[in-house]
Design a protein around this motif. Sequence first.
Motif, PDB file in Angstrom:
ATOM      1  N   PHE A   1       0.600  -0.661  -0.020  1.00 12.38           N
ATOM      2  CA  PHE A   1      -0.132  -0.274  -0.200  1.00 12.38           C
ATOM      3  C   PHE A   1       0.803   1.321  -0.023  1.00 12.38           C
ATOM      4  N   ILE A   2       1.720   1.612   0.562  1.00 13.17           N
ATOM      5  CA  ILE A   2       3.067   2.481   1.143  1.00 13.17           C
ATOM      6  C   ILE A   2       3.960   2.838  -0.666  1.00 13.17           C
ATOM      7  N   LEU A   3       4.186   1.638  -0.781  1.00 13.07           N
ATOM      8  CA  LEU A   3       4.925   1.780  -2.173  1.00 13.07           C
ATOM      9  C   LEU A   3       4.236   1.709  -3.403  1.00 13.07           C
ATOM     10  N   LYS A   4       3.097   2.475  -3.261  1.00  9.54           N
ATOM     11  CA  LYS A   4       2.056   2.526  -4.271  1.00  9.54           C
ATOM     12  C   LYS A   4       1.085   3.699  -4.264  1.00  9.54           C
ATOM     13  N   HIS A   5       0.807   4.309  -2.684  1.00 12.55           N
ATOM     14  CA  HIS A   5       0.704   5.431  -2.595  1.00 12.55           C
ATOM     15  C   HIS A   5       1.135   6.530  -2.852  1.00 12.55           C
ATOM     16  N   PHE A   6       2.551   5.892  -2.861  1.00 14.23           N
ATOM     17  CA  PHE A   6       3.512   7.545  -2.792  1.00 14.23           C
ATOM     18  C   PHE A   6       3.927   7.330  -4.757  1.00 14.23           C
ATOM     19  N   GLN A   7       3.957   8.331  -5.517  1.00 12.63           N
ATOM     20  CA  GLN A   7       4.514   8.253  -6.107  1.00 12.63           C
ATOM     21  C   GLN A   7       6.331   8.438  -7.038  1.00 12.63           C
ATOM     22  N   LYS A   8       6.941   9.430  -6.024  1.00 13.42           N
ATOM     23  CA  LYS A   8       8.497   9.901  -5.663  1.00 13.42           C
ATOM     24  C   LYS A   8       9.098   8.839  -5.111  1.00 13.42           C
ATOM     25  N   GLU A   9      10.634   8.088  -5.572  1.00 13.54           N
ATOM     26  CA  GLU A   9      11.125   6.853  -5.132  1.00 13.54           C
ATOM     27  C   GLU A   9      11.807   7.511  -3.947  1.00 13.54           C
ATOM     28  N   SER A  10      11.601   8.564  -3.764  1.00 10.71           N
ATOM     29  CA  SER A  10      12.363   9.080  -2.057  1.00 10.71           C
ATOM     30  C   SER A  10      11.179   8.658  -0.886  1.00 10.71           C
ATOM     31  N   LEU A  11      10.407   9.296  -1.157  1.00  8.13           N
ATOM     32  CA  LEU A  11       9.101   9.295  -0.727  1.00  8.13           C
ATOM     33  C   LEU A  11       8.525   7.799  -0.332  1.00  8.13           C
ATOM     34  N   GLN A  12       8.508   6.596  -1.621  1.00 10.64           N
ATOM     35  CA  GLN A  12       8.453   5.520  -1.609  1.00 10.64           C
ATOM     36  C   GLN A  12       9.108   4.778  -0.368  1.00 10.64           C
ATOM     37  N   TYR A  13      10.624   5.308  -0.397  1.00  7.44           N
ATOM     38  CA  TYR A  13      11.828   4.409  -0.153  1.00  7.44           C
ATOM     39  C   TYR A  13      11.630   5.267   1.089  1.00  7.44           C
ATOM     40  N   ILE A  14      10.976   5.731   2.346  1.00  9.09           N
ATOM     41  CA  ILE A  14      11.434   6.754   3.687  1.00  9.09           C
ATOM     42  C   ILE A  14      10.189   6.373   4.176  1.00  9.09           C
ATOM     43  N   ALA A  15       8.929   6.444   3.345  1.00  8.84           N
ATOM     44  CA  ALA A  15       7.235   6.089   4.167  1.00  8.84           C
ATOM     45  C   ALA A  15       7.858   4.000   4.084  1.00  8.84           C
ATOM     46  N   GLY A  16       8.506   3.415   3.347  1.00 12.01           N
ATOM     47  CA  GLY A  16       8.392   2.495   3.102  1.00 12.01           C
ATOM     48  C   GLY A  16       9.657   1.949   4.871  1.00 12.01           C
ATOM     49  N   LEU A  17      10.602   2.090   4.153  1.00 15.79           N
ATOM     50  CA  LEU A  17      11.284   1.953   5.134  1.00 15.79           C
ATOM     51  C   LEU A  17      11.308   2.537   7.029  1.00 15.79           C
ATOM     52  N   GLY A  18      10.440   3.280   7.019  1.00 13.12           N
ATOM     53  CA  GLY A  18      10.030   3.643   8.288  1.00 13.12           C
ATOM     54  C   GLY A  18       8.973   2.771   8.929  1.00 13.12           C
ATOM     55  N   TYR A  19       7.646   2.625   7.740  1.00 17.07           N
ATOM     56  CA  TYR A  19       6.901   1.406   8.012  1.00 17.07           C
ATOM     57  C   TYR A  19       7.575  -0.101   8.900  1.00 17.07           C
ATOM     58  N   THR A  20       8.637  -0.486   8.095  1.00 14.84           N
ATOM     59  CA  THR A  20       9.714  -1.513   8.050  1.00 14.84           C
ATOM     60  C   THR A  20      10.254  -1.671   9.188  1.00 14.84           C
ATOM     61  N   LEU A  21      11.144  -0.845   9.845  1.00 17.79           N
ATOM     62  CA  LEU A  21      11.911  -0.667  10.489  1.00 17.79           C
ATOM     63  C   LEU A  21      10.556  -0.483  12.417  1.00 17.79           C
ATOM     64  N   LEU A  22       9.684  -0.020  11.880  1.00 15.84           N
ATOM     65  CA  LEU A  22       8.761  -0.561  13.425  1.00 15.84           C
ATOM     66  C   LEU A  22       8.641  -1.551  13.552  1.00 15.84           C
TER      67      LEU A  22
ATOM     68  N   GLY B   1      10.639  -1.605  -9.041  1.00 20.43           N
ATOM     69  CA  GLY B   1      11.546  -0.825  -9.624  1.00 20.43           C
ATOM     70  C   GLY B   1      11.503   0.697  -9.459  1.00 20.43           C
ATOM     71  N   ILE B   2      12.277   0.037  -7.467  1.00 22.43           N
ATOM     72  CA  ILE B   2      12.494   1.680  -7.122  1.00 22.43           C
ATOM     73  C   ILE B   2      14.292   1.666  -7.389  1.00 22.43           C
ATOM     74  N   GLY B   3      14.725   3.195  -7.374  1.00 19.71           N
ATOM     75  CA  GLY B   3      16.525   2.730  -7.753  1.00 19.71           C
ATOM     76  C   GLY B   3      17.405   2.098  -7.413  1.00 19.71           C
ATOM     77  N   TRP B   4      17.869   1.374  -7.394  1.00 19.09           N
ATOM     78  CA  TRP B   4      19.489   0.993  -7.215  1.00 19.09           C
ATOM     79  C   TRP B   4      20.572   1.452  -6.080  1.00 19.09           C
ATOM     80  N   LYS B   5      20.122   2.621  -5.917  1.00 19.34           N
ATOM     81  CA  LYS B   5      20.243   3.762  -4.515  1.00 19.34           C
ATOM     82  C   LYS B   5      20.126   2.981  -3.771  1.00 19.34           C
ATOM     83  N   TRP B   6      18.750   3.075  -3.569  1.00 17.62           N
ATOM     84  CA  TRP B   6      17.616   2.379  -2.285  1.00 17.62           C
ATOM     85  C   TRP B   6      18.001   1.304  -1.992  1.00 17.62           C
ATOM     86  N   LEU B   7      18.121   0.460  -2.998  1.00 22.30           N
ATOM     87  CA  LEU B   7      18.615  -0.644  -2.732  1.00 22.30           C
ATOM     88  C   LEU B   7      19.760  -0.903  -2.121  1.00 22.30           C
TER      89      LEU B   7
END
Length: 348
Positions: free
Chosen positions: A118-139, A168-174
């Motif tokens: 849901f989080i990865l599909k809710h945000f359009q920008k890669e940075s927001l997808q990653y930051i929100a998804g990471l924060g969710y996972t860290l919880l 399909g999020i960029g390699w730098k985030w991976l």
Amino acid sequence: MKFSLRGTIVFSMILLSFFGLLTIMSSQSEAASPYYLVIRQLFAFVTALVLMLLCGAVPFSFFRKNALLLAGISLLAVLILPLCGTRINGMCGWFRYGSFSLQPTEIAKGFFLLGAVFILKHFQKESLQYIAGLGYTLLWLGAILIQPDFGTSFIYLATFILLIFTAGIGWKWLLGSAVLAGGTAFLFIKTHPYAQGRLQAFLNPSSSWHLQQLELASARGGWFGSKLGQALWSNAYVPLPYNDSAYATLTETIGFAGALLVLLLFVLMLGALSMTALRRDLTEYAKLFVAGAAIIIGIQTLLHIGVNLSLLPPTGLTLPLISYGGSSLVGCGILLGLALSASGEKQS
């Protein structure tokens, strides 16, 4: 194609669960009550099968719209474990009432995945997808590591890392996530002596009684196994032969040929999930969820078998659908049911 893929997933789930019952029965052949765990697992299998079919019959739009609510309730159950959970083998990971026990982290895997997608599909920008998804996972990681359960936390983190790659999020985030995973593992091992002991045992297998027993049990099975009721090594020496060491017990019972068949069933299931995720007529949300379900089951299967073959350090993870544990089996049933539901959500 849709029916055959759905049928393949259900078929492989049932057959793998059958091999699970066989493994548990073999591991208990010398026990005082040899059928006690088998009967409990049989009830768990029926429950898992019913929940899988029920979840598969519910429109995926319901799960998609309520993804954060379902994930939040599941996370809350994990968070309150330190307050009212039961500690077993040094880990506070279960709710227990009499003979009934429930492990929330196993039940919650499908709902964790729902929230992450849901989080990865809710945000359009890669940075927001990653930051929100990471924060969710860290919880989730924080709640699980408190128990502490490094093996399960690794499954959740690895799922997130592979999920962002699949999205399909960029390699730098991976790469950033890989560094985070390595740092988390290092800190956990550094601060937990038992984890250090497991790593040292892996690096020096001749000093590990546990790993030696796994190897001996697997070798004793030969090509065609010692047959049901004659897995003597698993009954006498292998620690937790019905759970953490299930693949070694299975190999001793039905041999390398039988164990290879079980591996092919996992490949069949993961292949069906992967082909479903590649269908062009599905929504992007549904595709990513089904791919995530394959990731979760695939990672845990590889880790369990890797440990049982002494290829990886001991982690204490169950083998999906095979190992004894009602929570693990029911959690897999729910996860697969959600994937079946997603397979029916077509693009408008």
